[in-house]
Design a protein around this motif. Structure first.
Motif, PDB file in Angstrom:
ATOM      1  N   ASP A  67      50.087  51.333  40.125  1.00  0.00           N
ATOM      2  CA  ASP A  67      49.024  52.334  40.280  1.00  0.00           C
ATOM      3  C   ASP A  67      47.676  51.648  40.506  1.00  0.00           C
ATOM      4  OD1 ASP A  67      50.660  54.601  39.733  1.00  0.00           O
ATOM      5  OD2 ASP A  67      50.275  54.459  37.580  1.00  0.00           O
ATOM      6  N   TYR A  68      47.393  50.697  39.634  1.00  0.00           N
ATOM      7  CA  TYR A  68      46.117  49.987  39.676  1.00  0.00           C
ATOM      8  C   TYR A  68      45.957  49.250  41.007  1.00  0.00           C
ATOM      9  CZ  TYR A  68      42.570  46.527  38.348  1.00  0.00           C
ATOM     10  OH  TYR A  68      41.456  45.725  38.304  1.00  0.00           O
ATOM     11  N   GLU A  69      47.001  48.531  41.414  1.00  0.00           N
ATOM     12  CA  GLU A  69      46.957  47.768  42.658  1.00  0.00           C
ATOM     13  C   GLU A  69      46.716  48.683  43.856  1.00  0.00           C
ATOM     14  OE1 GLU A  69      49.594  44.398  44.959  1.00  0.00           O
ATOM     15  OE2 GLU A  69      50.665  45.920  43.822  1.00  0.00           O
ATOM     16  N   LYS A  70      47.430  49.788  43.921  1.00  0.00           N
ATOM     17  CA  LYS A  70      47.270  50.712  45.050  1.00  0.00           C
ATOM     18  C   LYS A  70      45.839  51.255  45.090  1.00  0.00           C
ATOM     19  CE  LYS A  70      49.060  54.761  47.244  1.00  0.00           C
ATOM     20  NZ  LYS A  70      50.117  55.438  47.769  1.00  0.00           N
ATOM     21  N   ALA A  71      45.305  51.639  43.939  1.00  0.00           N
ATOM     22  CA  ALA A  71      43.943  52.176  43.887  1.00  0.00           C
ATOM     23  C   ALA A  71      42.915  51.122  44.303  1.00  0.00           C
ATOM     24  CB  ALA A  71      43.635  52.692  42.480  1.00  0.00           C
ATOM     25  N   VAL A  72      43.080  49.885  43.829  1.00  0.00           N
ATOM     26  CA  VAL A  72      42.128  48.819  44.163  1.00  0.00           C
ATOM     27  C   VAL A  72      42.219  48.456  45.639  1.00  0.00           C
ATOM     28  CG1 VAL A  72      41.533  46.389  43.747  1.00  0.00           C
ATOM     29  CG2 VAL A  72      41.997  47.912  41.815  1.00  0.00           C
ATOM     30  N   ARG A  73      43.416  48.443  46.198  1.00  0.00           N
ATOM     31  CA  ARG A  73      43.550  48.149  47.637  1.00  0.00           C
ATOM     32  C   ARG A  73      42.894  49.241  48.481  1.00  0.00           C
ATOM     33  NH1 ARG A  73      46.103  43.556  48.510  1.00  0.00           N
ATOM     34  NH2 ARG A  73      47.687  42.842  47.058  1.00  0.00           N
ATOM     35  N   GLU A  74      42.923  50.492  48.000  1.00  0.00           N
ATOM     36  CA  GLU A  74      42.264  51.587  48.706  1.00  0.00           C
ATOM     37  C   GLU A  74      40.741  51.515  48.541  1.00  0.00           C
ATOM     38  OE1 GLU A  74      44.049  55.120  47.083  1.00  0.00           O
ATOM     39  OE2 GLU A  74      45.933  54.778  48.146  1.00  0.00           O
ATOM     40  N   GLU A  75      40.287  51.074  47.358  1.00  0.00           N
ATOM     41  CA  GLU A  75      38.857  50.990  47.063  1.00  0.00           C
ATOM     42  C   GLU A  75      38.614  49.808  46.129  1.00  0.00           C
ATOM     43  OE1 GLU A  75      35.404  50.852  47.154  1.00  0.00           O
ATOM     44  OE2 GLU A  75      35.886  52.752  48.120  1.00  0.00           O
ATOM     45  N   THR A  76      38.150  48.684  46.703  1.00  0.00           N
ATOM     46  CA  THR A  76      38.015  47.450  45.918  1.00  0.00           C
ATOM     47  C   THR A  76      37.000  47.565  44.780  1.00  0.00           C
ATOM     48  OG1 THR A  76      36.481  46.547  47.553  1.00  0.00           O
ATOM     49  CG2 THR A  76      38.791  45.892  47.735  1.00  0.00           C
ATOM     50  N   LEU A  77      36.092  48.537  44.845  1.00  0.00           N
ATOM     51  CA  LEU A  77      35.149  48.724  43.748  1.00  0.00           C
ATOM     52  C   LEU A  77      35.859  49.084  42.438  1.00  0.00           C
ATOM     53  CD1 LEU A  77      32.235  50.656  45.494  1.00  0.00           C
ATOM     54  CD2 LEU A  77      32.242  48.281  44.709  1.00  0.00           C
ATOM     55  N   LEU A  78      37.090  49.551  42.519  1.00  0.00           N
ATOM     56  CA  LEU A  78      37.850  49.913  41.321  1.00  0.00           C
ATOM     57  C   LEU A  78      38.434  48.696  40.599  1.00  0.00           C
ATOM     58  CD1 LEU A  78      39.679  53.101  42.640  1.00  0.00           C
ATOM     59  CD2 LEU A  78      37.756  52.983  41.030  1.00  0.00           C
ATOM     60  N   LEU A  79      38.273  47.511  41.172  1.00  0.00           N
ATOM     61  CA  LEU A  79      38.796  46.293  40.550  1.00  0.00           C
ATOM     62  C   LEU A  79      38.318  46.172  39.107  1.00  0.00           C
ATOM     63  CD1 LEU A  79      40.391  43.619  40.960  1.00  0.00           C
ATOM     64  CD2 LEU A  79      38.240  42.594  41.696  1.00  0.00           C
ATOM     65  N   GLU A  80      37.055  46.442  38.863  1.00  0.00           N
ATOM     66  CA  GLU A  80      36.492  46.360  37.518  1.00  0.00           C
ATOM     67  C   GLU A  80      36.093  47.754  37.026  1.00  0.00           C
ATOM     68  OE1 GLU A  80      34.343  42.384  36.724  1.00  0.00           O
ATOM     69  OE2 GLU A  80      33.841  42.898  38.803  1.00  0.00           O
ATOM     70  N   ALA A  81      36.982  48.710  37.222  1.00  0.00           N
ATOM     71  CA  ALA A  81      36.714  50.113  36.895  1.00  0.00           C
ATOM     72  C   ALA A  81      36.410  50.343  35.424  1.00  0.00           C
ATOM     73  CB  ALA A  81      37.902  50.980  37.310  1.00  0.00           C
ATOM     74  N   PHE A  82      36.922  49.512  34.545  1.00  0.00           N
ATOM     75  CA  PHE A  82      36.781  49.743  33.104  1.00  0.00           C
ATOM     76  C   PHE A  82      35.832  48.757  32.431  1.00  0.00           C
ATOM     77  CE2 PHE A  82      41.064  51.041  34.443  1.00  0.00           C
ATOM     78  CZ  PHE A  82      40.857  52.410  34.383  1.00  0.00           C
ATOM     79  N   GLY A  83      35.089  48.024  33.227  1.00  0.00           N
ATOM     80  CA  GLY A  83      34.107  47.093  32.689  1.00  0.00           C
ATOM     81  C   GLY A  83      34.180  45.754  33.391  1.00  0.00           C
ATOM     82  N   PRO A  84      33.090  44.997  33.312  1.00  0.00           N
ATOM     83  CA  PRO A  84      33.057  43.699  33.997  1.00  0.00           C
ATOM     84  C   PRO A  84      34.000  42.695  33.353  1.00  0.00           C
ATOM     85  CG  PRO A  84      31.052  44.035  32.729  1.00  0.00           C
ATOM     86  CD  PRO A  84      31.846  45.297  32.617  1.00  0.00           C
ATOM     87  N   CYS A  85      34.775  42.021  34.179  1.00  0.00           N
ATOM     88  CA  CYS A  85      35.615  40.935  33.670  1.00  0.00           C
ATOM     89  C   CYS A  85      35.677  39.775  34.651  1.00  0.00           C
ATOM     90  CB  CYS A  85      37.003  41.423  33.279  1.00  0.00           C
ATOM     91  SG  CYS A  85      37.896  42.308  34.519  1.00  0.00           S
ATOM     92  N   LEU A  86      34.932  39.858  35.736  1.00  0.00           N
ATOM     93  CA  LEU A  86      34.811  38.769  36.704  1.00  0.00           C
ATOM     94  C   LEU A  86      33.331  38.434  36.872  1.00  0.00           C
ATOM     95  CD1 LEU A  86      37.272  40.142  39.409  1.00  0.00           C
ATOM     96  CD2 LEU A  86      37.667  38.175  37.919  1.00  0.00           C
ATOM     97  N   PRO A  87      33.023  37.189  37.207  1.00  0.00           N
ATOM     98  CA  PRO A  87      31.610  36.850  37.405  1.00  0.00           C
ATOM     99  C   PRO A  87      31.053  37.538  38.647  1.00  0.00           C
ATOM    100  CG  PRO A  87      33.005  34.978  37.944  1.00  0.00           C
ATOM    101  CD  PRO A  87      33.902  36.044  37.409  1.00  0.00           C
ATOM    102  N   ASP A  88      29.788  37.913  38.580  1.00  0.00           N
ATOM    103  CA  ASP A  88      29.149  38.498  39.754  1.00  0.00           C
ATOM    104  C   ASP A  88      28.869  37.379  40.758  1.00  0.00           C
ATOM    105  OD1 ASP A  88      26.143  37.643  39.462  1.00  0.00           O
ATOM    106  OD2 ASP A  88      26.774  38.321  37.472  1.00  0.00           O
TER     107      ASP A  88
END
Length: 159
Positions: free
Chosen positions: A117-138
Motif C-alpha cells: 500500500d505504502y509503496e504504491k501511494a509513494v510511487r503515485e505521489e513521492t511527497l507521501l514518502l515521509e507522510a507520518f513525519g521526517p525520517c530522511l535528511p532534507d
C-alpha cells in the motif's frame, strides 16, 4: 577528525530525523554498529527511492509487525505536527488526518498500510514518502554534510 567535529557533522545531516536510531539499528540490539551506521549513511546520501521507501516504512512501523496501523499513524502525526491553539480538540483533527491518509494510501482497504500500500501511494505521489513525519535528511542538510565530508579528505586520515 575529533569526536566533537564528527558529532556536529552528523547533527547537520540528521537534525530533522527523529527516528534515526530505530531506523539504523537493524538488529534491534540497542546499538548502532559501524556496519549499520555506514549502511544508514549510504541510504541517506545515495539511496534509491526503493531503499528510502523501505527505510521510512520500517521507521513508521513502530511495532515491527509489517503494517502501519491507525494507532501508529496517530502517534507519529501527533508527535510531528505543530500544536495549534484552537477550540477544537487537536486529537480529533489528527484522527481526521489519519482517516484521510488511509483513504489515499490504503489500496486494499483493510484499515492499515502494508508495504505494498505504502509503496504504491509513494510511487503515485513521492511527497507521501515521509507522510507520518521526517525520517530522511532534507536536501540542504545533505548538501552541507557532503560539503564538509568531501572538503578535506586528509582530515579523515587521523581517525
Amino acid at each position: 577528525m575529533n569526536r566533537k567535529k564528527l558529532q556536529k557533522l552528523t547533527d547537520t545531516l540528521t537534525k530533522n530525523c527523529k527516528h534515526l536510531f530505530r531506523g539504523f539499528d537493524k538488529d534491534n540490539d540497542g546499538c548502532v554498529n559501524v556496519s549499520e551506521w555506514v549502511n544508514g549513511l549510504s541510504l541517506f546520501l545515495r539511496g534509491s527511492l526503493e531503499e528510502k521507501m523501505r527505510y521510512c516504512f520500517e521507521v513508521f512501523d513502530l511495532n515491527g509487525d509489517g503494517f502501519i496501523s491507525k494507532e501508529e499513524m496517530f502517534h507519529m502525526l501527533k508527535n510531528s505536527l505543530l500544536k495549534q491553539p484552537s477550540e477544537e480538540d487537536p486529537d480529533e483533527g489528527i484522527k481526521d488526518l489519519v482517516e484521510t491518509t488511509l483513504k489515499k494510501m490504503d489500496h486494499d482497504h483493510d484499515g492499515k498500510l502494508s508495504f505494498a500500500d505504502y509503496e504504491k501511494a509513494v510511487r503515485e505521489e513521492t511527497l507521501l514518502l515521509e507522510a507520518f513525519g521526517p525520517c530522511l535528511p532534507d536536501p540542504k542538510s545533505q548538501m552541507e554534510f557532503e560539503a564538509q565530508v568531501f572538503k578535506d579528505p586528509n582530515e579523515f586520515s587521523d581517525m
